[in-house]
Design a protein around this motif. Structure first.
Motif, PDB file in Angstrom:
ATOM      1  N   GLY A 190      -4.628   0.355  12.066  1.00 20.96           N
ATOM      2  CA  GLY A 190      -5.980   0.549  11.542  1.00 20.96           C
ATOM      3  C   GLY A 190      -6.042   0.772  10.052  1.00 20.96           C
ATOM      4  O   GLY A 190      -7.072   1.227   9.528  1.00 20.96           O
ATOM      5  N   PHE A 191      -4.947   0.452   9.346  1.00 14.44           N
ATOM      6  CA  PHE A 191      -4.903   0.598   7.892  1.00 14.44           C
ATOM      7  C   PHE A 191      -4.558  -0.749   7.241  1.00 14.44           C
ATOM      8  O   PHE A 191      -3.467  -0.919   6.682  1.00 14.44           O
ATOM      9  CB  PHE A 191      -3.880   1.655   7.487  1.00 14.44           C
ATOM     10  CG  PHE A 191      -4.131   3.008   8.081  1.00 14.44           C
ATOM     11  CD1 PHE A 191      -5.127   3.829   7.569  1.00 14.44           C
ATOM     12  CD2 PHE A 191      -3.386   3.447   9.170  1.00 14.44           C
ATOM     13  CE1 PHE A 191      -5.362   5.084   8.122  1.00 14.44           C
ATOM     14  CE2 PHE A 191      -3.614   4.691   9.721  1.00 14.44           C
ATOM     15  CZ  PHE A 191      -4.607   5.519   9.215  1.00 14.44           C
ATOM     16  N   PRO A 192      -5.453  -1.712   7.292  1.00 14.49           N
ATOM     17  CA  PRO A 192      -5.169  -3.021   6.697  1.00 14.49           C
ATOM     18  C   PRO A 192      -5.112  -2.923   5.174  1.00 14.49           C
ATOM     19  O   PRO A 192      -5.868  -2.149   4.572  1.00 14.49           O
ATOM     20  CB  PRO A 192      -6.354  -3.880   7.147  1.00 14.49           C
ATOM     21  CG  PRO A 192      -7.470  -2.901   7.332  1.00 14.49           C
ATOM     22  CD  PRO A 192      -6.810  -1.653   7.871  1.00 14.49           C
ATOM     23  N   PRO A 193      -4.218  -3.657   4.528  1.00 15.32           N
ATOM     24  CA  PRO A 193      -4.163  -3.639   3.060  1.00 15.32           C
ATOM     25  C   PRO A 193      -5.397  -4.313   2.475  1.00 15.32           C
ATOM     26  O   PRO A 193      -5.745  -5.423   2.852  1.00 15.32           O
ATOM     27  CB  PRO A 193      -2.891  -4.427   2.753  1.00 15.32           C
ATOM     28  CG  PRO A 193      -2.705  -5.321   3.939  1.00 15.32           C
ATOM     29  CD  PRO A 193      -3.219  -4.563   5.118  1.00 15.32           C
ATOM     30  N   ARG A 194      -6.046  -3.639   1.545  1.00 15.79           N
ATOM     31  CA  ARG A 194      -7.243  -4.191   0.904  1.00 15.79           C
ATOM     32  C   ARG A 194      -7.003  -4.491  -0.578  1.00 15.79           C
ATOM     33  O   ARG A 194      -7.587  -5.405  -1.132  1.00 15.79           O
ATOM     34  CB  ARG A 194      -8.410  -3.210   1.031  1.00 15.79           C
ATOM     35  CG  ARG A 194      -8.804  -2.872   2.451  1.00 15.79           C
ATOM     36  CD  ARG A 194      -9.219  -4.089   3.242  1.00 15.79           C
ATOM     37  NE  ARG A 194      -9.797  -3.718   4.538  1.00 15.79           N
ATOM     38  CZ  ARG A 194      -9.996  -4.569   5.536  1.00 15.79           C
ATOM     39  NH1 ARG A 194      -9.643  -5.850   5.403  1.00 15.79           N
ATOM     40  NH2 ARG A 194     -10.530  -4.157   6.667  1.00 15.79           N
ATOM     41  N   ASP A 231      -8.918   0.825   3.423  1.00 19.51           N
ATOM     42  CA  ASP A 231     -10.356   1.080   3.321  1.00 19.51           C
ATOM     43  C   ASP A 231     -10.616   2.392   2.583  1.00 19.51           C
ATOM     44  O   ASP A 231      -9.814   3.324   2.631  1.00 19.51           O
ATOM     45  CB  ASP A 231     -10.972   1.138   4.726  1.00 19.51           C
ATOM     46  CG  ASP A 231     -10.842  -0.194   5.453  1.00 19.51           C
ATOM     47  OD1 ASP A 231     -10.935  -1.249   4.787  1.00 19.51           O
ATOM     48  OD2 ASP A 231     -10.635  -0.182   6.677  1.00 19.51           O
ATOM     49  N   ASP A 232     -11.758   2.444   1.905  1.00 26.25           N
ATOM     50  CA  ASP A 232     -12.168   3.624   1.135  1.00 26.25           C
ATOM     51  C   ASP A 232     -11.168   3.965   0.037  1.00 26.25           C
ATOM     52  O   ASP A 232     -11.042   5.132  -0.356  1.00 26.25           O
ATOM     53  CB  ASP A 232     -12.357   4.837   2.066  1.00 26.25           C
ATOM     54  CG  ASP A 232     -13.412   4.587   3.134  1.00 26.25           C
ATOM     55  OD1 ASP A 232     -14.437   3.953   2.810  1.00 26.25           O
ATOM     56  OD2 ASP A 232     -13.197   4.987   4.283  1.00 26.25           O
ATOM     57  N   GLU A 233     -10.442   2.941  -0.461  1.00 27.63           N
ATOM     58  CA  GLU A 233      -9.478   3.109  -1.551  1.00 27.63           C
ATOM     59  C   GLU A 233      -8.429   4.168  -1.229  1.00 27.63           C
ATOM     60  O   GLU A 233      -7.930   4.864  -2.122  1.00 27.63           O
ATOM     61  CB  GLU A 233     -10.204   3.456  -2.856  1.00 27.63           C
ATOM     62  CG  GLU A 233     -11.196   2.377  -3.297  1.00 27.63           C
ATOM     63  CD  GLU A 233     -11.849   2.697  -4.621  1.00 27.63           C
ATOM     64  OE1 GLU A 233     -11.636   3.809  -5.134  1.00 27.63           O
ATOM     65  OE2 GLU A 233     -12.570   1.829  -5.142  1.00 27.63           O
ATOM     66  N   ARG A 234      -8.057   4.240   0.021  1.00 33.02           N
ATOM     67  CA  ARG A 234      -7.049   5.217   0.441  1.00 33.02           C
ATOM     68  C   ARG A 234      -5.651   4.644   0.247  1.00 33.02           C
ATOM     69  O   ARG A 234      -5.331   3.581   0.779  1.00 33.02           O
ATOM     70  CB  ARG A 234      -7.240   5.567   1.913  1.00 33.02           C
ATOM     71  CG  ARG A 234      -6.229   6.592   2.419  1.00 33.02           C
ATOM     72  CD  ARG A 234      -6.448   6.916   3.880  1.00 33.02           C
ATOM     73  NE  ARG A 234      -5.545   7.973   4.339  1.00 33.02           N
ATOM     74  CZ  ARG A 234      -5.553   8.482   5.566  1.00 33.02           C
ATOM     75  NH1 ARG A 234      -6.427   8.020   6.461  1.00 33.02           N
ATOM     76  NH2 ARG A 234      -4.711   9.433   5.901  1.00 33.02           N
ATOM     77  N   PRO A 235      -4.772   5.326  -0.520  1.00 30.72           N
ATOM     78  CA  PRO A 235      -3.394   4.847  -0.670  1.00 30.72           C
ATOM     79  C   PRO A 235      -2.624   5.063   0.634  1.00 30.72           C
ATOM     80  O   PRO A 235      -2.527   6.187   1.131  1.00 30.72           O
ATOM     81  CB  PRO A 235      -2.828   5.692  -1.808  1.00 30.72           C
ATOM     82  CG  PRO A 235      -3.665   6.924  -1.814  1.00 30.72           C
ATOM     83  CD  PRO A 235      -5.026   6.532  -1.336  1.00 30.72           C
TER      84      PRO A 235
END
Length: 255
Positions: A190-194, A231-235
């Motif tokens: 659930g943490f796709p690279p953006r 998402d949400d600019e989360r590293p």
């Protein structure tokens, strides 16, 4: 080329200066693979150096595997392995059932890629990594240390860091390789690279880097600090990648 400072003096030993100039001509293509280097006599005249100094310079280039030759024979430029790497080729998750993209790209270049997992641990990252991860002062992360190789020869030292709240209890924290690579696993979690941001610098290799990459001399290495945001600019991943500077260049494309 005019000097920026007329009082500037190159204080390196003469053989290192000679090797530096010839190395630049090899890497820029002025001296092509298969071409003979100028004779020892011409090099002595060009650099105002002794025979012993010229031979010492040539030995440096031989140690770096840029040239080949033996006593009494012409020294020729090897089919050297400086490769152009496009970082954009490696960041996306692998397709279903496909290996990690780094391995796929190695195969496209006719090389047998392999990855050795050295260690997985919880630690306090280096300061620049901790800042990129937005960790609190005493915060820790899961780190995965790996060595990437082409045809059995190490080419890149990698340390990838993941937030504890994402990695703990998952395959990211296990002492085993991850099928498809971490970008694929993170996307599945659930943490796709953006967005991916690279910071590249040239540095003198540390002892660990020198030994792990089997470097022939203390030539600079390329150090990339890569931050992957979801998402949400989360590293979600911060990676330190170290490559031999005389073997690789990075290609970035912009529109």
């Amino acid at each position: 080329m005019p000097k920026a400072d007329e009082d500037a003096v190159d204080r390196r030993p003469l053989h290192e200066r000679i090797a530096a100039d010839l190395r630049d001509e090899i890497m820029s293509g002025d001296l092509r693979p298969g071409a003979s280097l100028p004779s020892t006599l011409r090099l002595k005249e060009r650099f105002k150096a002794s025979n012993a100094t010229v031979q010492k310079a040539l030995q440096v280039l031989k140690d770096e595997r840029l040239v080949v030759g033996r006593a009494g024979a012409a020294v020729t430029v090897r089919e050297h392995r400086q490769e152009t790497i496009r970082p954009a080729d490696f960041g996306a998750p692998a397709e279903a059932g496909k290996p990690y993209r780094w391995l796929t790209e190695a195969g496209k270049r006719g090389k047998r890629g392999s990855i050795q997992l050295l260690d997985v641990a919880e630690c306090r990252p280096p300061a620049d990594v901790a800042m990129a991860m937005e960790l609190p002062e005493e915060g820790t992360a899961i780190v995965r240390h790996q060595v990437l190789s082409h045809d059995g020869e190490p080419v890149e030292l990698v340390a990838s860091y993941y937030p504890i709240e994402i990695a703990r209890g998952t395959a990211l924290a296990d002492q085993r390789k991850i099928k498809g690579g971490t970008p694929t696993l993170l996307a599945e979690m659930g943490f796709p690279p953006r967005l991916t941001v690279d910071r590249v610098s040239a540095r003198i290799p540390t002892q660990e880097q020198y030994e792990a990459l089997r470097l022939p001399t203390d030539l600079p290495v390329l150090r990339t600090l890569r931050v992957v945001y979801s998402d949400d600019e989360r590293p979600i991943e911060v990676t330190l990648m170290t490559k031999a500077g005389h073997l690789y260049e990075l290609q970035y494309e912009f529109t």
